[in-house]
Design an enzyme around this catalytic site. Structure first.
Site, PDB file in Angstrom:
ATOM      1  N   CYS A   6       0.882  -1.549  -0.094  1.00 37.08           N
ATOM      2  CA  CYS A   6       0.148   0.093  -0.311  1.00 37.08           C
ATOM      3  C   CYS A   6       0.225   0.933  -0.343  1.00 37.08           C
ATOM      4  O   CYS A   6       1.938   1.291   0.562  1.00 37.08           O
ATOM      5  CB  CYS A   6      -0.973  -0.268   0.674  1.00 37.08           C
ATOM      6  N   CYS A   9       0.450   3.014   3.452  1.00 37.92           N
ATOM      7  CA  CYS A   9       1.140   2.761   4.252  1.00 37.92           C
ATOM      8  C   CYS A   9       3.019   2.762   4.320  1.00 37.92           C
ATOM      9  O   CYS A   9       3.616   3.350   5.140  1.00 37.92           O
ATOM     10  CB  CYS A   9       0.691   1.124   4.657  1.00 37.92           C
ATOM     11  N   HIS A  48      -4.264   0.704   8.169  1.00 42.26           N
ATOM     12  CA  HIS A  48      -4.358   0.433   7.228  1.00 42.26           C
ATOM     13  C   HIS A  48      -5.577  -0.250   7.320  1.00 42.26           C
ATOM     14  O   HIS A  48      -5.921  -0.875   7.999  1.00 42.26           O
ATOM     15  CB  HIS A  48      -3.478  -0.388   7.023  1.00 42.26           C
ATOM     16  N   GLY A  93     -14.802   6.546  -6.486  1.00 47.52           N
ATOM     17  CA  GLY A  93     -14.116   7.269  -6.980  1.00 47.52           C
ATOM     18  C   GLY A  93     -12.728   7.423  -6.170  1.00 47.52           C
ATOM     19  O   GLY A  93     -11.004   7.973  -6.083  1.00 47.52           O
ATOM     20  N   THR A  95      -9.106   5.086  -5.709  1.00 50.76           N
ATOM     21  CA  THR A  95      -8.324   4.843  -5.953  1.00 50.76           C
ATOM     22  C   THR A  95      -6.937   4.330  -5.019  1.00 50.76           C
ATOM     23  O   THR A  95      -5.808   3.862  -5.771  1.00 50.76           O
ATOM     24  CB  THR A  95      -7.400   5.926  -6.884  1.00 50.76           C
ATOM     25  N   HIS A  98      -6.216   3.172   0.576  1.00 51.77           N
ATOM     26  CA  HIS A  98      -5.870   2.534   2.510  1.00 51.77           C
ATOM     27  C   HIS A  98      -6.912   4.264   2.849  1.00 51.77           C
ATOM     28  O   HIS A  98      -6.038   5.530   2.557  1.00 51.77           O
ATOM     29  CB  HIS A  98      -4.809   3.468   2.473  1.00 51.77           C
ATOM     30  N   HIS A 100      -8.676   8.006   3.898  1.00 50.60           N
ATOM     31  CA  HIS A 100      -7.595   9.280   3.839  1.00 50.60           C
ATOM     32  C   HIS A 100      -8.890  10.146   3.817  1.00 50.60           C
ATOM     33  O   HIS A 100      -9.962   9.673   2.790  1.00 50.60           O
ATOM     34  CB  HIS A 100      -6.733   9.315   2.677  1.00 50.60           C
ATOM     35  N   HIS A 102      -9.541  14.124   1.945  1.00 57.20           N
ATOM     36  CA  HIS A 102      -8.070  15.110   1.210  1.00 57.20           C
ATOM     37  C   HIS A 102      -9.374  16.200   1.783  1.00 57.20           C
ATOM     38  O   HIS A 102     -10.602  16.877   2.346  1.00 57.20           O
ATOM     39  CB  HIS A 102      -9.631  15.161  -0.014  1.00 57.20           C
TER      40      HIS A 102
END
Ligand code: 5GP
Ligand code: ZN
Length: 113
Positions: A6, A9, A48, A93, A95, A98, A100, A102
């Site tokens: 990943c 990671c 993760h 959407g 990609t 892991h 996260h 924005h």
């Protein structure tokens, strides 16, 4: 919990370079490599977790710490007004699998996808 292949990671382990803008306990904020706004940051927990569907694995304290870290990161970046986004699943959407957030501020250049 981490995943050898990943990319997020790997960034947490220091195996891939990234422009780090904030660090917390088990949390990292970096600049997005392909920014879609004047300020485009990613907040990435060290654990993760593939998608938001699995958010329940975080304890209430971990979840609160992550959300506080998002707000602190935006403030440190000088943002008072900003967009928060999270894509859950490829059809939405996502990609990088892991978890996260924005953080987008300033002028936007389309949605991250
Ligand atoms: P997603 O579409 O999964 O929500 O967002 C993944 C984001 O990670 C995209 O905005 C993409 O530009 C960013 N990204 C992908 N690979 C890298 C990388 O190696 N470094 C950084 N800093 N950002 C990345
Ligand atoms: Zn990972």
């Amino acid at each position: 919990m981490s995943n050898g292949e990943c990319i997020f990671c790997k960034i947490h382990r220091g195996e891939l370079p990234a422009t780090v803008v904030n660090r917390g306990d088990g949390l990292l904020a970096i600049e997005d490599i392909n920014p879609k706004a004047d300020v485009h940051l990613l907040v990435i927990p060290q654990r993760h977790i593939e998608t938001y569907r699995d958010i329940g694995v975080l304890s209430p304290d971990e979840a609160k710490a992550m959300l506080d870290f998002v707000a602190e990161t935006a403030k440190r970046a000088g943002l008072e007004e900003y967009r928060l986004m999270m894509f859950c699943g490829p059809g939405a959407g996502q990609t990088v699998f892991h978890l996260h957030w924005h953080i987008l501020g300033g002028s936007f250049r389309g949605l991250p996808a």
